[in-house]
Design a protein around this motif. Structure first.
Motif, PDB file in Angstrom:
ATOM      1  N   PHE A  40       0.809  -1.211   0.000  1.00 33.94           N
ATOM      2  CA  PHE A  40       0.000   0.000   0.000  1.00 33.94           C
ATOM      3  C   PHE A  40       0.846   1.266   0.000  1.00 33.94           C
ATOM      4  CE2 PHE A  40      -3.056  -3.069   1.288  1.00 33.94           C
ATOM      5  CZ  PHE A  40      -4.259  -2.607   0.806  1.00 33.94           C
ATOM      6  N   ASN A  49      -1.793   0.221  15.286  1.00 35.36           N
ATOM      7  CA  ASN A  49      -2.937   1.097  15.052  1.00 35.36           C
ATOM      8  C   ASN A  49      -2.602   2.220  14.070  1.00 35.36           C
ATOM      9  OD1 ASN A  49      -4.400  -0.475  16.801  1.00 35.36           O
ATOM     10  ND2 ASN A  49      -4.119   0.877  18.546  1.00 35.36           N
ATOM     11  N   ILE A  92      -2.289   0.700  10.533  1.00 35.27           N
ATOM     12  CA  ILE A  92      -3.605   0.368   9.980  1.00 35.27           C
ATOM     13  C   ILE A  92      -4.307   1.636   9.513  1.00 35.27           C
ATOM     14  CG2 ILE A  92      -5.919  -0.458  10.586  1.00 35.27           C
ATOM     15  CD1 ILE A  92      -4.501  -2.590  12.351  1.00 35.27           C
ATOM     16  N   SER A  93      -4.224   2.682  10.317  1.00 37.24           N
ATOM     17  CA  SER A  93      -4.836   3.951   9.937  1.00 37.24           C
ATOM     18  C   SER A  93      -4.217   4.492   8.651  1.00 37.24           C
ATOM     19  CB  SER A  93      -4.675   4.960  11.072  1.00 37.24           C
ATOM     20  OG  SER A  93      -5.222   6.193  10.729  1.00 37.24           O
ATOM     21  N   ARG A 142      -2.652   2.759   6.366  1.00 36.91           N
ATOM     22  CA  ARG A 142      -3.004   1.837   5.280  1.00 36.91           C
ATOM     23  C   ARG A 142      -4.388   2.186   4.724  1.00 36.91           C
ATOM     24  NH1 ARG A 142      -2.150  -4.452   4.607  1.00 36.91           N
ATOM     25  NH2 ARG A 142      -3.887  -4.936   3.233  1.00 36.91           N
ATOM     26  N   ARG A 143      -5.322   2.469   5.616  1.00 41.04           N
ATOM     27  CA  ARG A 143      -6.670   2.845   5.166  1.00 41.04           C
ATOM     28  C   ARG A 143      -6.636   4.134   4.347  1.00 41.04           C
ATOM     29  NH1 ARG A 143      -9.405   1.429  10.916  1.00 41.04           N
ATOM     30  NH2 ARG A 143      -9.679  -0.794  10.547  1.00 41.04           N
ATOM     31  N   LYS A 144      -5.842   5.107   4.814  1.00 37.75           N
ATOM     32  CA  LYS A 144      -5.731   6.368   4.074  1.00 37.75           C
ATOM     33  C   LYS A 144      -5.108   6.137   2.697  1.00 37.75           C
ATOM     34  CE  LYS A 144      -5.257   9.256   8.172  1.00 37.75           C
ATOM     35  NZ  LYS A 144      -4.318   9.985   9.020  1.00 37.75           N
ATOM     36  N   ALA A 171      -5.046   3.329   1.000  1.00 32.96           N
ATOM     37  CA  ALA A 171      -5.961   2.534   0.189  1.00 32.96           C
ATOM     38  C   ALA A 171      -7.067   3.408  -0.375  1.00 32.96           C
ATOM     39  CB  ALA A 171      -6.548   1.400   1.023  1.00 32.96           C
ATOM     40  N   ALA A 172      -7.584   4.325   0.422  1.00 35.95           N
ATOM     41  CA  ALA A 172      -8.635   5.227  -0.047  1.00 35.95           C
ATOM     42  C   ALA A 172      -8.097   6.143  -1.139  1.00 35.95           C
ATOM     43  CB  ALA A 172      -9.183   6.048   1.116  1.00 35.95           C
ATOM     44  N   LYS A 173      -6.855   6.599  -0.960  1.00 37.89           N
ATOM     45  CA  LYS A 173      -6.254   7.518  -1.934  1.00 37.89           C
ATOM     46  C   LYS A 173      -6.023   6.824  -3.286  1.00 37.89           C
ATOM     47  CE  LYS A 173      -2.830   9.990  -0.332  1.00 37.89           C
ATOM     48  NZ  LYS A 173      -1.490  10.490  -0.003  1.00 37.89           N
ATOM     49  N   ASN A 208      -9.512   0.156  -1.948  1.00 37.35           N
ATOM     50  CA  ASN A 208     -10.528  -0.375  -1.059  1.00 37.35           C
ATOM     51  C   ASN A 208     -11.932  -0.243  -1.638  1.00 37.35           C
ATOM     52  OD1 ASN A 208     -10.746   2.374  -0.823  1.00 37.35           O
ATOM     53  ND2 ASN A 208     -11.069   2.383   1.382  1.00 37.35           N
TER      54      ASN A 208
END
Length: 186
Positions: free
Chosen positions: A40, A79, A82-83, A85-87, A89-91, A95
């Motif tokens: 990611f 944590n 993971i946060s 990674r989510r950002k 992935a969204a960019k 996801n």
């Protein structure tokens, strides 16, 4: 340097305590972050997240009573990664929910159920490894995941190479027992 000594330094002379904390836990935090961000983010993203973890931990340690510093830092690293990674992935759009168009892109020979089971097994294995605590979890990950030598791991953990080999053998026995207790077969 022990965790209690680091916490005392953090309270008495913050710059020295921060340096000691960073020196002792940098590789541990970076390993956690790198594992979670793999696929990611770039190495720069891993570095940025690692620094963010230390900044957060250092701010929260002022005046706080922490039981196991290793566990606290490991959880903070997990944590934060993971946060991030989510950002990331969204960019990048990684996801997006799977719809009919995306389903056509999945190769016909891909066994989605087997892949999901493999990923779940990997996650359970890593959870059991993290239960071993520091430095055993670092030794196992570095030796079997990154194929590092006992000498290289010794430099990371502050142990000698013989100590790393002994701890590795004991950690593998404990890991086997943890896997059996959790009903995990490899």
């Amino acid at each position: 340097m022990t965790d209690n000594e680091i916490l005392t330094l953090m309270r008495d002379t913050p710059p020295q305590g921060q340096k000691a904390l960073f020196d002792k836990y940098y590789r541990y935090v970076y390993t956690i972050v790198q594992r979670i961000l793999r696929g990611f983010g770039s190495p720069d993203d891993c570095d940025e997240c690692t620094i963010d973890v230390f900044a957060s931990v250092m701010m929260k340690l002022k005046g706080a009573e922490i039981g196991a510093l290793n566990s606290y830092i490991g959880a903070a690293a997990r944590n934060a990664a993971i946060s991030m990674r989510r950002k990331l992935a969204a960019k990048t759009g990684l996801n997006d929910p799977i719809d009919d168009e995306n389903m056509a892109e999945i190769a016909e020979d891909t066994d989605v159920a087997a892949e999901a089971e493999k990923n779940e097994l990997s996650e359970q294995l890593l959870n059991c490894i993290s239960e071993l605590g520091y430095p055993d979890s670092v030794i196992i990950i570095q030796k079997y995941y990154y194929s590092r030598s006992s000498k290289e791991i010794a430099e990371m953990t502050g142990l000698n190479a013989a100590g790393v080999r002994v701890r590795c053998g004991r950690a593998m026995k404990r890991l086997k027992k943890l896997l059996e207790e959790n009903g995990i077969t490899l």
